[in-house]
Write an enzyme that holds these catalytic residues in place. Sequence first.
Site, PDB file in Angstrom:
ATOM      1  N   THR A  14       0.818  -1.221   0.000  1.00 13.32           N
ATOM      2  CA  THR A  14       0.000   0.000   0.000  1.00 13.32           C
ATOM      3  C   THR A  14       0.847   1.264   0.000  1.00 13.32           C
ATOM      4  O   THR A  14       0.488   2.264  -0.626  1.00 13.32           O
ATOM      5  CB  THR A  14      -0.912   0.009   1.256  1.00 13.32           C
ATOM      6  OG1 THR A  14      -1.817  -1.083   1.148  1.00 13.32           O
ATOM      7  CG2 THR A  14      -1.694   1.298   1.391  1.00 13.32           C
ATOM      8  N   SER A  59       1.393  -7.504  -1.424  1.00  9.84           N
ATOM      9  CA  SER A  59       2.045  -8.615  -0.713  1.00  9.84           C
ATOM     10  C   SER A  59       1.140  -9.831  -0.548  1.00  9.84           C
ATOM     11  O   SER A  59       1.601 -10.891  -0.132  1.00  9.84           O
ATOM     12  CB  SER A  59       2.589  -8.158   0.644  1.00  9.84           C
ATOM     13  OG  SER A  59       1.573  -8.096   1.610  1.00  9.84           O
ATOM     14  N   ASP A  91      -0.094  -6.991   4.437  1.00 10.26           N
ATOM     15  CA  ASP A  91      -0.867  -8.240   4.560  1.00 10.26           C
ATOM     16  C   ASP A  91       0.005  -9.445   4.885  1.00 10.26           C
ATOM     17  O   ASP A  91      -0.393 -10.289   5.692  1.00 10.26           O
ATOM     18  CB  ASP A  91      -1.673  -8.500   3.277  1.00 10.26           C
ATOM     19  CG  ASP A  91      -2.891  -7.587   3.177  1.00 10.26           C
ATOM     20  OD1 ASP A  91      -3.311  -7.046   4.221  1.00 10.26           O
ATOM     21  OD2 ASP A  91      -3.416  -7.406   2.065  1.00 10.26           O
TER      22      ASP A  91
HETATM   23  N1  ASP Z   1      -2.720  -5.542   0.240  1.00 10.25           N
HETATM   24  C1  ASP Z   1      -1.657  -4.660   0.683  1.00 10.25           C
HETATM   25  C2  ASP Z   1      -0.370  -5.462   0.679  1.00 10.25           C
HETATM   26  O1  ASP Z   1      -0.168  -6.251   1.551  1.00 10.25           O
HETATM   27  C3  ASP Z   1      -1.972  -4.144   2.045  1.00 10.25           C
HETATM   28  C4  ASP Z   1      -0.962  -3.186   2.616  1.00 10.25           C
HETATM   29  O2  ASP Z   1       0.134  -2.999   2.173  1.00 10.25           O
HETATM   30  O3  ASP Z   1      -1.316  -2.546   3.641  1.00 10.25           O
HETATM   31  O4  ASP Z   1       0.437  -5.317  -0.215  1.00 10.25           O
END
Ligand code: ASP
Length: 336
Positions: A14, A59, A91
């Site tokens: 993110t 991730s 994640d």
């Molecule tokens: N879906 C994102 C990831 O893990 C969530 C984050 O980075 O907060 O890449």
Amino acid sequence: MSRKHIGVIYTGGTIGMAMTPQGYAPMPDFVSVLSRLLGQHGDMLPRHSLYAYDDPIDSTNATPQDWQRLGRDIAARYGDHDGFVVLHGTDTMAYTASALSFMLQGLRKPVIVTGSQVPLAAPRSDAAQNLITALQLAASDAISEVAICFHGRLLRGNRSTKVSASRMEAFDTPCYPHLAEIGIEPRLNASALLARPARENFQLPDYDDALILPLRFVPGMPMRAVEALLALKPRAVILECYGSGNAPDRDPALLRMLAHASAEGTVLAARSQCLHGEVHIGTYAAGAGMTAAGVVGARDMSFEAVFTKLHHLFALGLTPEEVRGALVRDVCGEVS
Ligand code: ASP
């Protein structure tokens, strides 16, 4: 004293995303946004070199091969830097931090993993705080381990778990004290930090897609579900037991199936579904038969640590019996 030189590795998450019609996705010019932010602080921050993966990922898509690539990248640049910051999605951050700790054994410099709940380029982002704090901690002589820095906390990587999808305090270590609380100044918890080892002992084996599966007990779980899972002949199953390591015993089929799987070479590790506490198989009569069935209690290890440690031990080529013994032996502070 010369300024420390930190390697900053951007893998995705993110922190480097922007909104698209499909939802958040890695933004194309994140590296320039990042360089501008770090550049604003001039000499007040440690010197740093930025290494951005040209295929940043969410991730949720990370695999053991991604852990391996990152471990090898840090090892390859280790001599040129005094510490590292890894920018990663939240994640699966705890999995990556755990895996790094097993690869980078004997680490004598900080490897600080961070990310954010809100993208760096968005209003009210937590990214700049997390990143700048991580960069400062990566220059500390007192830290020689893989840690997660997030929202004013420094946490042992292989004890961490993501505890919130919406709060800025996304991580915690339910079975271990925080390594530092970061207010106006960082307050390191010296007694919780790993002592600096005499020398590095990196282990960077080839990670594969070893079948390591979770099995969470739920009330009334049909035995045919357990049977179907074990029929896949997994290398290991992490049994997510109740409380202190308890499993239902009214139907003898469960223990029979577990004993058979163990005898066939599947490693069975028991963890608690509770966030806090240690597994003691045999505290209750229900579950006592698990030891005889070859189940190893994973003590107070996090799920992420058990999963990545199993991957690591299999990648090293250990036999199931050797994995059972090695799983609960402390390597880098992951088990009490
Ligand atoms: N879906 C994102 C990831 O893990 C969530 C984050 O980075 O907060 O890449």
